[in-house]
Design a protein around this motif. Structure first.
Motif, PDB file in Angstrom:
ATOM      1  N   CYS A 141       0.987  -1.337  -0.050  1.00 16.36           N
ATOM      2  CA  CYS A 141       0.152  -0.079   0.117  1.00 16.36           C
ATOM      3  C   CYS A 141       1.088   1.123   0.044  1.00 16.36           C
ATOM      4  O   CYS A 141       0.620   2.160  -0.865  1.00 16.36           O
ATOM      5  N   LYS A 142       2.222   0.970   0.792  1.00 16.47           N
ATOM      6  CA  LYS A 142       2.761   2.412   1.030  1.00 16.47           C
ATOM      7  C   LYS A 142       3.472   2.663  -0.590  1.00 16.47           C
ATOM      8  O   LYS A 142       3.900   3.685  -0.975  1.00 16.47           O
ATOM      9  N   GLU A 143       4.014   1.564  -1.253  1.00 17.21           N
ATOM     10  CA  GLU A 143       4.576   1.378  -2.290  1.00 17.21           C
ATOM     11  C   GLU A 143       3.451   2.162  -3.515  1.00 17.21           C
ATOM     12  O   GLU A 143       3.963   2.920  -4.317  1.00 17.21           O
ATOM     13  N   TYR A 144       2.187   2.088  -3.378  1.00 13.60           N
ATOM     14  CA  TYR A 144       1.316   2.471  -4.447  1.00 13.60           C
ATOM     15  C   TYR A 144       1.197   3.833  -4.005  1.00 13.60           C
ATOM     16  O   TYR A 144       1.150   4.760  -5.014  1.00 13.60           O
ATOM     17  N   VAL A 145       1.184   4.425  -2.858  1.00 16.32           N
ATOM     18  CA  VAL A 145       1.236   5.760  -2.262  1.00 16.32           C
ATOM     19  C   VAL A 145       2.436   6.452  -3.147  1.00 16.32           C
ATOM     20  O   VAL A 145       2.413   7.593  -3.892  1.00 16.32           O
ATOM     21  N   GLU A 146       3.830   5.913  -3.018  1.00 14.73           N
ATOM     22  CA  GLU A 146       4.849   6.535  -3.528  1.00 14.73           C
ATOM     23  C   GLU A 146       4.727   6.444  -5.109  1.00 14.73           C
ATOM     24  O   GLU A 146       5.509   7.339  -5.620  1.00 14.73           O
ATOM     25  N   ARG A 147       4.326   5.545  -5.538  1.00 10.06           N
ATOM     26  CA  ARG A 147       4.355   5.101  -7.002  1.00 10.06           C
ATOM     27  C   ARG A 147       3.618   6.473  -7.796  1.00 10.06           C
ATOM     28  O   ARG A 147       4.030   6.911  -8.805  1.00 10.06           O
ATOM     29  N   PHE A 148       2.432   6.829  -7.074  1.00  7.34           N
ATOM     30  CA  PHE A 148       1.623   7.863  -7.903  1.00  7.34           C
ATOM     31  C   PHE A 148       2.104   9.300  -7.134  1.00  7.34           C
ATOM     32  O   PHE A 148       1.004   9.978  -6.915  1.00  7.34           O
ATOM     33  N   GLY A 149       3.023   9.529  -6.735  1.00  7.89           N
ATOM     34  CA  GLY A 149       3.563  10.903  -6.396  1.00  7.89           C
ATOM     35  C   GLY A 149       3.328  11.112  -5.012  1.00  7.89           C
ATOM     36  O   GLY A 149       3.628  12.299  -4.697  1.00  7.89           O
ATOM     37  N   GLY A 150       2.982  10.530  -4.255  1.00  3.78           N
ATOM     38  CA  GLY A 150       2.727  10.816  -2.761  1.00  3.78           C
ATOM     39  C   GLY A 150       4.051  10.776  -1.889  1.00  3.78           C
ATOM     40  O   GLY A 150       4.802   9.799  -2.303  1.00  3.78           O
ATOM     41  N   THR A 151       3.997  11.483  -0.952  1.00  2.98           N
ATOM     42  CA  THR A 151       5.141  11.507   0.107  1.00  2.98           C
ATOM     43  C   THR A 151       4.547  11.137   1.358  1.00  2.98           C
ATOM     44  O   THR A 151       3.685  11.639   1.928  1.00  2.98           O
TER      45      THR A 151
END
Length: 96
Positions: A26-36
């Motif tokens: 889930c954290k990887e998905y956040v980072e993949r779509f430009g999230g910090t």
């Protein structure tokens, strides 16, 4: 950038390694779509308000992150199809 919170309820019947891998994905998905990611709260094993697939318990995780307005929809589309995620909710936090 907006502030968001992704709540994920993970199946309580999983082993620790599988549960951690699910949250990491889930954290990887956040980072993949430009999230910090700004923080992760683990609430632990809690009783659900109602049974989900005959399960009465789940592990609650809250992932706080900053992202553009288009990111939550993309993240939800990926989290929705994850096998070990029982329920999820992504909300925008107020600026207060």
């Amino acid at each position: 950038m907006n502030k968001y919170e992704l709540c994920v309820v993970v199946n309580a019947k999983l082993e620790d390694e599988a549960r951690v891998a699910t949250v990491d994905k889930c954290k990887e998905y956040v980072e993949r779509f430009g999230g910090t990611i700004t923080g992760v709260d683990e609430w632990g094993k809690k009783e659900l308000a109602y049974e989900v697939n005959h399960d009465k318990f789940g592990f609650y995780y809250f992932i706080h992150f900053d992202a553009e307005a288009t990111a939550p929809a993309e993240i939800e589309n990926r989290v929705r199809i994850m096998d070990n995620v029982m329920r999820f909710l992504c909300v925008r936090q107020d600026e207060a």
